[in-house]
Design a protein around this motif. Structure first.
Motif, short mmCIF file in Angstrom:
data_model
loop_
_atom_site.label_atom_id
_atom_site.label_comp_id
_atom_site.label_asym_id
_atom_site.label_seq_id
_atom_site.Cartn_x
_atom_site.Cartn_y
_atom_site.Cartn_z
N LEU A 119 -0.13 -1.92 -1.45
CA LEU A 119 -0.39 -3.22 -1.75
C LEU A 119 -0.88 -3.21 -3.28
N THR A 120 -2.01 -2.69 -3.62
CA THR A 120 -2.33 -2.47 -4.84
C THR A 120 -1.32 -2.24 -6.34
N VAL A 156 -8.66 1.86 -7.43
CA VAL A 156 -9.14 0.65 -6.77
C VAL A 156 -8.97 1.84 -4.96
N THR A 157 -8.43 2.29 -5.06
CA THR A 157 -7.98 3.19 -3.61
C THR A 157 -8.89 4.02 -3.57
N PHE A 210 -2.07 3.89 6.30
CA PHE A 210 -3.25 2.49 5.82
C PHE A 210 -3.36 3.05 4.28
N PHE A 265 -0.36 2.24 2.20
CA PHE A 265 -0.18 1.08 2.38
C PHE A 265 -0.93 0.10 1.35
N LEU A 266 -2.86 0.55 0.99
CA LEU A 266 -3.27 0.32 0.50
C LEU A 266 -3.23 0.63 -0.83
#
Lengths: 347, 286
Positions: free
Chosen positions: B101-102, B63-64, B94, B97-98
């Protein structure tokens, strides 16, 4: 892989929308989108870099570097392709653009799963016919398996159905072999002769019958999945280039797939053996070579990708120094006759 | 009907659906809608199982890994957002953070972003509950830690990955896998016990013509031995194996099947997980 990619894309959409909303609320700002870039599998990345190289967006070395390959030690590899083509190949005797491109393609093909770069060869009517036989033989084997597993012991099952099973296998395996012989006869000056491959076909049928009852025995003894075959009957495996564990990894096939794999082995081994033996006979009249052709799609295994396009000349064939599919269970590679560097496919 | 009433009735008709949600607010009160799942248990499952952990990492990486872009029709707007991310977070923070969150979304199937500060803050999902009205509109959020904090709908962004019907919370994949993971853990524990016993499994000690004192003596010795200890006993004793459960239960096969199921539920292909064997040779369809 596609399934996974769709999954990732949907998660990315949710996260992108959430971050956009969060930043929008904090900044009290609209009209923008924070977007996570899509994940691409290695195959797609290769394809993207290939397109970028062809169109001159990046140089060969940039593409190689991005894909983790060693850079080519030549200043021209840093120049975008369209510029190189302007000069033409002849002005640079030592520098062959096509060769450089081929290097990139070959190296890419060795790593998994970048098969997309290789162009799949056309199949001819003979292997299409073998594919059709596969489906019918598989159906027959499943029926026999159901009948055999109704017995309490494998010995009773064998007594009742062995003759019929042998007849079923013979009819299909001989037809596959005939396809191979017919192919050789149609492209080379060779008179079709089934007796040259008869002993090999009988060997295949015996192996299949024994292994069929081996599978039946596993089922009757209550195993959830069949055990691995007692023998390694794959041609490449025999030459000990492949580890036993590579051919039979821990993910055991279930009964249906194991029977199917048995049928695939029987037909493709007969087909390829017929081609190889017939070519050996045809060598008395003309010089022919053989080439290993894999069906290159996303499911092709690294072993077959590696062997794809491998050529053996007449001397190697006479000395038996060549490889013959199948390389592993469910292998549907085939041999193609080559004459004067040209592959001979049936019409 | 007065004009005020007309406006009121029209607005009500337009915004309120007729259907009611299944979990009406009267049933749970001011603390917010109770969660059917123990989310801390989900976290424990995710952290304790190597296969689950690897699947989550694979998804988070996918995802990231390729980063992000800011799209806006107005370049000034895009520039302002880029500056905001660069100044308030920094690129690395950031990105972390992603990832956070994932991970939260994959484990709990929901995440709560507190947007009252300078940057969105991920709150622990097990501390958060949702308050809704009879028709499912969110009227607020409640966080319960040492203190009870109430949030308005604008202060929290509640993300649900797999919404189901009118449920307020998500439907985590880990809940689907709970039994598999627990069974896998038991199988692994069993296997570990076998290793601790140096492969020696349960045995039956049959003592013939024994007096009670000797019987009790041997019983005490056996109860005090540790797995793998050797025993030297005198007397008329016959020792029998009680079978080999590792072989009979096909523990290894079972563990592999469990892993396959975990991979299938998370939709992670074996090659992404790191298993090369999953796509070639015997299992391939060349």
């Amino acid at each position: 892989m596609v399934n996974f990619q769709q999954h990732i894309t949907s998660i990315q959409r949710v996260i992108s929308a959430s971050i956009t909303e969060a930043v929008s609320r904090i900044l009290k700002l609209t009209g923008f989108k924070v977007k996570l870039l899509e994940w691409a599998n290695p195959e797609q990345q290769i394809r993207i870099h290939s397109i970028m190289t062809q169109s001159g967006i990046e140089s060969i070395n940039e593409a190689r570097k991005a894909l983790g390959f060693q850079e080519i030690d030549n200043p021209l590899a840093d120049v975008p392709l369209p510029f190189l083509r302007l000069f033409g190949e002849n002005e640079y005797g030592l520098w062959d653009i096509q060769e450089t491109l081929n290097q990139l393609l070959t190296q890419s093909a060795r790593a998994l799963p970048e098969k997309a770069l290789l162009k799949a060869k056309d199949r001819d009517r003979h292997d299409e016919e073998v594919r059709r036989l596969e489906r019918r033989l598989n159906q027959g084997l499943q029926d026999f398996f159901r009948r055999a597993t109704k017995h309490s012991a494998v010995i009773h099952a064998r007594k009742e159905i062995e003759t019929e099973l042998r007849a079923l296998l013979s009819s299909y395996v001989y037809r596959a072999a005939l396809e191979g012989i017919e192919y050789v006869a149609s492209v080379a000056s060779y008179l079709p002769m089934l007796d040259k491959v008869k002993s090999k076909i009988e060997e295949i049928i015996n192996v299949c019958v024994n292994d069929f009852f081996h599978i039946v025995s596993d089922k009757l003894s209550g195993l959830s999945k069949p055990s691995k075959p007692a023998r390694n009957y794959f041609e490449v495996g025999k030459q000990e280039e492949v580890e036993e564990e590579d051919i039979y990894p821990w993910q055991r096939l279930d009964y249906e797939d194991r029977l199917n794999a048995l049928g695939v082995f029987a037909l493709w081994d007969a087909f390829n053996s017929a081609i190889a033996n017939s070519v050996l006979e045809a060598l008395s009249t003309d010089e022919y070579g053989l080439k290993w052709i894999a069906k290159l799609n996303e499911q092709a295994c690294p072993l077959c990708c590696e062997l794809h396009d491998t050529y053996w000349g007449p001397e190697a064939i006479r000395a038996g120094l060549y490889k013959r599919p199948p390389a592993h269970p469910n292998c549907r590679c085939r041999l193609v006759i080559v004459k004067e560097g040209k592959e001979l496919w049936a019409d | 009907m007065s004009w005020l009433k007309k406006i009121f009735s029209k607005t009500k008709e337009k915004t309120e659906p007729k259907a009611l949600i299944s979990n009406l607010p009267g049933l749970y009160g001011y603390l917010g809608e109770a969660k059917e799942l123990d989310q801390k248990k989900l976290l424990e499952l995710a952290e304790s199982d190597p296969d689950v952990r690897t699947c989550i990492d694979a998804i988070v990486d996918a995802v990231t890994t390729n980063g992000w872009v800011i799209n806006a029709a107005d370049e000034k707007v895009a520039e302002r957002v880029k500056k905001y991310i660069a100044n308030e977070w920094g690129e690395d923070r950031f990105w972390v953070f992603l990832r956070n969150l994932t991970s939260v979304l994959i484990i709990f199937d929901e995440a709560y972003l507190d947007v009252t500060g300078n940057i969105p803050q991920i709150t622990a999902p097990w501390t958060m509950t949702v308050r809704r009205d009879n028709h499912g509109n969110v009227v607020g959020y409640v966080q319960q830690t040492a203190y009870k904090i109430e949030f308005s709908p604008e202060e929290i962004i509640h993300i649900v990955l797999h919404p189901v019907a009118d449920r307020a919370y998500g439907s985590p994949k880990l809940a689907t896998l709970r039994r598999i993971i627990e069974a896998k853990r038991e199988a692994e524990t069993f296997y570990w016990t076998v290793f601790m016993r140096k492969g020696v499994l349960s045995k039956a000690f049959i003592m013939k013509n024994v007096d009670e004192a000797t019987f009790n003596r041997v019983k005490n010795i056996l109860s005090e031995t540790r797995p793998g200890d050797d025993l030297l006993l005198s007397g008329d004793i016959d020792i029998k194996d009680l079978g080999n459960p590792v072989r009979e239960l096909e523990i290894l096969e079972m563990l592999r099947d469990f892993r396959q199921k975990i991979l299938a539920v998370f939709r992670v292909p074996p090659i992404v997980y790191g298993l090369e064997g999953g796509i070639n040779l015997e299992t391939s369809r060349n």
